[in-house]
Design a protein around this motif. Structure first.
Motif, PDB file in Angstrom:
ATOM      1  N   VAL A  12       3.359   9.823  11.958  1.00 13.09           N
ATOM      2  CA  VAL A  12       2.551   8.796  12.251  1.00 13.09           C
ATOM      3  C   VAL A  12       1.702   9.081  13.399  1.00 13.09           C
ATOM      4  O   VAL A  12       0.482   8.826  13.414  1.00 13.09           O
ATOM      5  N   ALA A  13       2.137   9.594  14.389  1.00  8.52           N
ATOM      6  CA  ALA A  13       1.362  10.340  15.545  1.00  8.52           C
ATOM      7  C   ALA A  13       0.154  11.047  15.093  1.00  8.52           C
ATOM      8  O   ALA A  13      -1.106  10.747  15.485  1.00  8.52           O
ATOM      9  N   LEU A  14       0.245  12.013  14.215  1.00  9.44           N
ATOM     10  CA  LEU A  14      -0.750  13.038  13.825  1.00  9.44           C
ATOM     11  C   LEU A  14      -1.668  12.159  12.727  1.00  9.44           C
ATOM     12  O   LEU A  14      -2.796  12.572  12.822  1.00  9.44           O
ATOM     13  N   ASN A  15      -1.484  11.133  12.227  1.00  8.20           N
ATOM     14  CA  ASN A  15      -1.918  10.569  11.284  1.00  8.20           C
ATOM     15  C   ASN A  15      -2.900   9.109  11.705  1.00  8.20           C
ATOM     16  O   ASN A  15      -3.666   8.653  11.155  1.00  8.20           O
ATOM     17  N   THR A  16      -2.377   8.783  13.152  1.00  7.86           N
ATOM     18  CA  THR A  16      -2.825   7.696  13.472  1.00  7.86           C
ATOM     19  C   THR A  16      -3.725   7.692  14.983  1.00  7.86           C
ATOM     20  O   THR A  16      -4.446   7.149  15.268  1.00  7.86           O
ATOM     21  N   VAL A  31       2.717  -3.933  11.244  1.00  9.78           N
ATOM     22  CA  VAL A  31       2.346  -2.637  10.101  1.00  9.78           C
ATOM     23  C   VAL A  31       2.116  -3.510   8.794  1.00  9.78           C
ATOM     24  O   VAL A  31       3.049  -4.176   8.578  1.00  9.78           O
ATOM     25  N   ASP A  32       1.106  -3.182   7.975  1.00 10.92           N
ATOM     26  CA  ASP A  32       0.668  -3.753   6.832  1.00 10.92           C
ATOM     27  C   ASP A  32       0.324  -2.489   5.973  1.00 10.92           C
ATOM     28  O   ASP A  32      -0.672  -1.990   5.854  1.00 10.92           O
ATOM     29  N   VAL A  33       1.506  -2.105   5.260  1.00 13.19           N
ATOM     30  CA  VAL A  33       1.341  -0.819   4.575  1.00 13.19           C
ATOM     31  C   VAL A  33       0.444  -0.999   3.356  1.00 13.19           C
ATOM     32  O   VAL A  33      -0.381  -0.265   2.927  1.00 13.19           O
ATOM     33  N   GLY A  36      -3.094  -1.153   4.358  1.00 15.72           N
ATOM     34  CA  GLY A  36      -3.374   0.134   5.059  1.00 15.72           C
ATOM     35  C   GLY A  36      -4.072   0.333   6.248  1.00 15.72           C
ATOM     36  O   GLY A  36      -5.074   0.571   6.810  1.00 15.72           O
ATOM     37  N   SER A  37      -3.301  -0.673   7.412  1.00 14.11           N
ATOM     38  CA  SER A  37      -3.803  -0.761   8.666  1.00 14.11           C
ATOM     39  C   SER A  37      -2.359  -1.239   9.466  1.00 14.11           C
ATOM     40  O   SER A  37      -1.415  -1.904   9.058  1.00 14.11           O
ATOM     41  N   LEU A  38      -2.568  -0.811  10.864  1.00 12.37           N
ATOM     42  CA  LEU A  38      -1.447  -1.313  11.880  1.00 12.37           C
ATOM     43  C   LEU A  38      -2.131  -1.761  12.974  1.00 12.37           C
ATOM     44  O   LEU A  38      -3.490  -1.419  13.252  1.00 12.37           O
ATOM     45  N   THR A  39      -1.607  -2.581  13.761  1.00 12.60           N
ATOM     46  CA  THR A  39      -2.067  -3.288  14.861  1.00 12.60           C
ATOM     47  C   THR A  39      -1.455  -2.913  16.149  1.00 12.60           C
ATOM     48  O   THR A  39      -0.460  -2.811  16.234  1.00 12.60           O
ATOM     49  N   GLU A  58      -1.242   9.438   4.034  1.00  9.19           N
ATOM     50  CA  GLU A  58       0.294   9.855   4.292  1.00  9.19           C
ATOM     51  C   GLU A  58       0.937   8.910   5.524  1.00  9.19           C
ATOM     52  O   GLU A  58       2.253   8.877   5.317  1.00  9.19           O
ATOM     53  N   ALA A  59       0.215   8.396   6.229  1.00  4.79           N
ATOM     54  CA  ALA A  59       0.696   7.605   7.026  1.00  4.79           C
ATOM     55  C   ALA A  59       1.446   6.339   6.447  1.00  4.79           C
ATOM     56  O   ALA A  59       2.337   5.844   6.744  1.00  4.79           O
ATOM     57  N   ARG A  60       0.566   5.815   5.341  1.00 12.17           N
ATOM     58  CA  ARG A  60       1.229   4.967   4.395  1.00 12.17           C
ATOM     59  C   ARG A  60       2.659   5.270   3.929  1.00 12.17           C
ATOM     60  O   ARG A  60       3.431   4.473   3.934  1.00 12.17           O
ATOM     61  N   ALA A  61       2.680   6.393   3.295  1.00 11.86           N
ATOM     62  CA  ALA A  61       3.738   6.941   2.524  1.00 11.86           C
ATOM     63  C   ALA A  61       4.724   6.801   3.526  1.00 11.86           C
ATOM     64  O   ALA A  61       5.988   6.576   3.144  1.00 11.86           O
ATOM     65  N   VAL A  62       4.816   7.565   4.798  1.00 10.70           N
ATOM     66  CA  VAL A  62       5.601   8.015   5.918  1.00 10.70           C
ATOM     67  C   VAL A  62       6.201   6.526   6.319  1.00 10.70           C
ATOM     68  O   VAL A  62       7.579   6.211   6.236  1.00 10.70           O
TER      69      VAL A  62
END
Length: 205
Positions: A12-16, A31-33, A36-39, A58-62
């Motif tokens: 998640v760090a690598l992708n956000t 987290v709203d998978v 497709g966004s997070l706050t 990738e972040a969504r899948a993780v």
């Protein structure tokens, strides 16, 4: 299946581009998978400003997988005791050793994320907004093939030179090594778990 919180935390760090502390403070309600966004709440951000970060595939899948594997309803990344994480340095250093990487900080996951945005054509103003930097990112040298960014500068976090010994080594190369090491770590844990279950089944027979 993840061995523990380290794999999803790093991915998640690598992708956000979230800071370590922001990841530690991240909660499931933010987290709203599906969308497709997070706050990132201002109370837990370095700048004190709330921001919304888009999630790539990738972040969504993780996060979707991690949500299915965890039982907590508040913090996304909890300690083994169910509390807020405050340090993953030991695990991070073990991961770097397994990936045969030196000199790559957890914070450099943010640089990797930022460079990926730049390479994909995102304007620098948006990059700064996504990573929550007060300064600006300035492009440095670029290779001739594909416009691959080899280095860039963040006025707040210091010059980041993604080259060693004269040979280009981008953050993307390190990220790929990290992901490979994480996969190996998870597979090893899965084999151990399968072995334990097989042993228990044999004992019940």
């Amino acid at each position: 299946t993840y061995a523990d919180h380290l794999t999803p935390l790093v991915l998640v760090a690598l992708n956000t581009g979230l800071r370590q502390g922001e990841l530690f403070n991240l909660t499931w309600p933010d987290v709203d998978v599906d969308r497709g966004s997070l706050t990132v709440r201002g109370a837990g951000a370095k700048s004190g400003t709330t921001r919304h970060v888009p999630l790539n595939a990738e972040a969504r899948a993780v996060l979707k997988t991690w949500r299915e594997e965890t039982t907590g309803e508040d913090l996304v990344f909890e300690s083994p005791k169910g509390n807020r994480l405050d340090n993953v340095q030991t695990s991070w250093e073990r991961l770097l050793k397994a990936a045969n990487i030196t000199g790559f900080r957890f914070h450099d996951c943010r640089h990797h994320f930022a460079s990926r945005l730049v390479m994909s054509g995102v304007d620098l103003t948006s990059v700064v907004d996504f990573v929550d930097e007060d300064g600006t990112y300035e492009l440095g040298e670029m290779t001739a093939e594909g416009g691959k960014v080899e280095r860039y500068e963040c006025t707040n976090c210091g010059f980041v030179d993604l080259t060693t010994g004269g040979a280009p080594v981008s953050a993307a190369d390190y990220a790929a090594q990290l992901e490979a090491a994480l996969r190996g770590r998870d597979l090893a844990a899965e084999r151990i778990d399968d072995g334990l279950q097989a042993g228990m089944a044999a004992g019940d027979a």
